[in-house]
Design a protein around this motif. Structure first.
Motif, mmCIF file in Angstrom:
data_model
loop_
_atom_site.group_PDB
_atom_site.id
_atom_site.type_symbol
_atom_site.label_atom_id
_atom_site.label_comp_id
_atom_site.label_asym_id
_atom_site.label_seq_id
_atom_site.Cartn_x
_atom_site.Cartn_y
_atom_site.Cartn_z
ATOM 1 N N ALA A 49 25.760 -49.143 -64.197
ATOM 2 C CA ALA A 49 26.659 -49.995 -65.094
ATOM 3 C C ALA A 49 26.498 -49.431 -66.508
ATOM 4 O O ALA A 49 27.547 -49.122 -67.115
ATOM 5 N N ARG A 106 28.848 -46.565 -67.082
ATOM 6 C CA ARG A 106 30.195 -47.091 -67.301
ATOM 7 C C ARG A 106 30.537 -47.834 -68.705
ATOM 8 O O ARG A 106 31.522 -48.134 -68.924
ATOM 9 N N GLN A 125 30.858 -51.885 -62.405
ATOM 10 C CA GLN A 125 31.879 -52.057 -63.311
ATOM 11 C C GLN A 125 32.030 -53.474 -63.926
ATOM 12 O O GLN A 125 31.908 -53.376 -65.318
ATOM 13 N N SER A 126 31.786 -54.490 -63.232
ATOM 14 C CA SER A 126 31.762 -55.794 -63.911
ATOM 15 C C SER A 126 30.574 -55.929 -64.456
ATOM 16 O O SER A 126 30.576 -56.486 -65.603
ATOM 17 N N ASP A 141 31.020 -54.046 -68.100
ATOM 18 C CA ASP A 141 32.072 -54.723 -68.813
ATOM 19 C C ASP A 141 31.294 -55.855 -69.550
ATOM 20 O O ASP A 141 31.666 -56.265 -70.805
#
Length: 370
Positions: A207, A210, A321-322, A325
């Motif tokens: 994560a 990203r 990815q979540s 974010d």
């Protein structure tokens, strides 16, 4: 009320800090509490191996040798995966006061993974199944204990409290102080706790790679520098490295209550990226953050969602990815953090040791009066 509190009585592990604040809260409420517990895990550091099964049994027998459990109104029982105390229910007399097991684990691996003894492991199962009642630290644990103990035994759901005593002043050990970098204005996310297989650092790093918003992340706790415990080699992170837009630092050391307070008060948001694991029922470290008004970002595993409620964000596990974010939003959206921090402060009292002790005492009282 006279309570014999049975559980590890030393400075290592995650259960002793809970027992310390729980005992103090019970005594504050006027209860007479005596402690009975082991002085460490059954491991010989010099020989680098666990004790023999016979030595564990002898240790448990010795703990009970000079104690008359029937001079107490209730036995409050605490043990996790590796504690000698898990044999005590098989050793105490048939006639005894009500015994309440606080469900610190959903499995007890001492006599399966470390000292393979099927008969003793079965004895531990019988001891747990024979408890008069259970205190569970979430609805998830309360549901899972039915498979072993059935649905007849009374159960109380009461979340783990913060293990930072009221009135504690923050202390900044050298390694932690350097990692916190108070002059750095970037928002800080942190995770405290022992390295464990259900803590998904691989997902955390994925994560971080990203992320787009400049931020800082720190993971603190024992054994994070041991790949066999952490699940991967974090040597680069121990030195400090950057993944994506996030600076990630690992501090592989135990923090006492004062140092945990220093970490919590320096943190803008806590992060708990866990994945499902059969023996894990929920995090106790989350309580340290929520009790001090720090919002939490976590994956939806075990009791995470019920603990966090509106004081954070809960998402599916193993979705880097979540998670990235969500981290980016915590970093750049100040109002988002403030709103969730306000919700955490509103519910902070639910994570105090006294609140937990009051709930347990009411439950204990119903058992004594039966």
């Amino acid at each position: 009320m006279r309570i014999l509190l049975i559980g590890p009585h030393h400075t290592g592990g995650s259960i002793p800090p809970y027992l310390d604040v729980f005992t103090a809260a019970l005594r504050f409420l006027g209860v007479q509490v005596d402690r009975l517990g082991s002085s460490g895990v059954p491991y010989d550091k010099e020989q680098d191996r666990f004790w023999t099964a016979e030595r564990v049994r002898q240790e448990a027998e010795g703990m009970l040798a000079d104690v008359d459990v029937n001079t107490y109104d209730l036995l409050s029982v605490h043990f996790g995966n590796l504690d000698v105390e898990q044999l005590i229910p098989q050793l105490w007399p048939a006639r005894r006061p009500p015994a309440v097991y606080h469900l610190h684990s959903l499995d007890w691996t001492l006599f399966t993974d470390h000292i393979p003894e099927p008969d003793l492991r079965e004895a531990v199962n019988r001891g747990v199944a024979g408890m008069d009642a259970f205190v569970c630290f979430g609805a998830y644990g309360a549901e899972r204990i039915e498979t072993l103990a059935g649905s007849h035994a009374p159960r109380l759901v009461s979340w783990l409290p913060t293990t930072i005593p009221s009135g504690t002043s923050p202390r900044y050990p050298k390694g932690l102080a350097a990692a916190l970098e108070p002059s750095d204005p970037r928002p800080l996310g942190s995770l405290y706790g022992y390295a464990a297989p259900w803590k998904d650092t691989e997902n955390l790093i994925a994560a971080c790679k990203r992320t787009k918003e400049p931020g800082r992340m720190i993971v603190v706790g024992p054994f994070w520098d041991d790949p066999s415990q952490a699940g991967l080699d974090l040597a680069a992170e121990v030195k400090g490295t950057t993944h994506g837009s996030t600076q990630l630092r690992v501090v592989p050391t135990y923090l006492d209550a004062a140092a945990r307070l220093a970490l919590v008060t320096a943190t803008d948001f806590a992060i708990f990226p866990y994945h499902a694991q059969p023996t894990f029922q929920g995090s106790g470290a989350i309580a340290d953050y929520l009790a001090h008004g720090v919002p939490v970002l976590a994956t939806d595993v075990a009791n995470m969602a019920e603990l966090i409620g509106g004081a954070g964000v809960v998402m599916e596990p193993a979705n880097p990815q979540s998670l990235a974010d969500a981290v980016d939003r915590f970093i750049h959206d100040v109002q988002h953090r403030k709103t969730l921090a306000s919700a955490a402060r509103c519910h902070a009292r639910r994570f105090s040791a006294v609140h937990h002790a009051v709930q347990c005492l009411r439950f204990y009282d119903t058992l004594i009066r039966r």
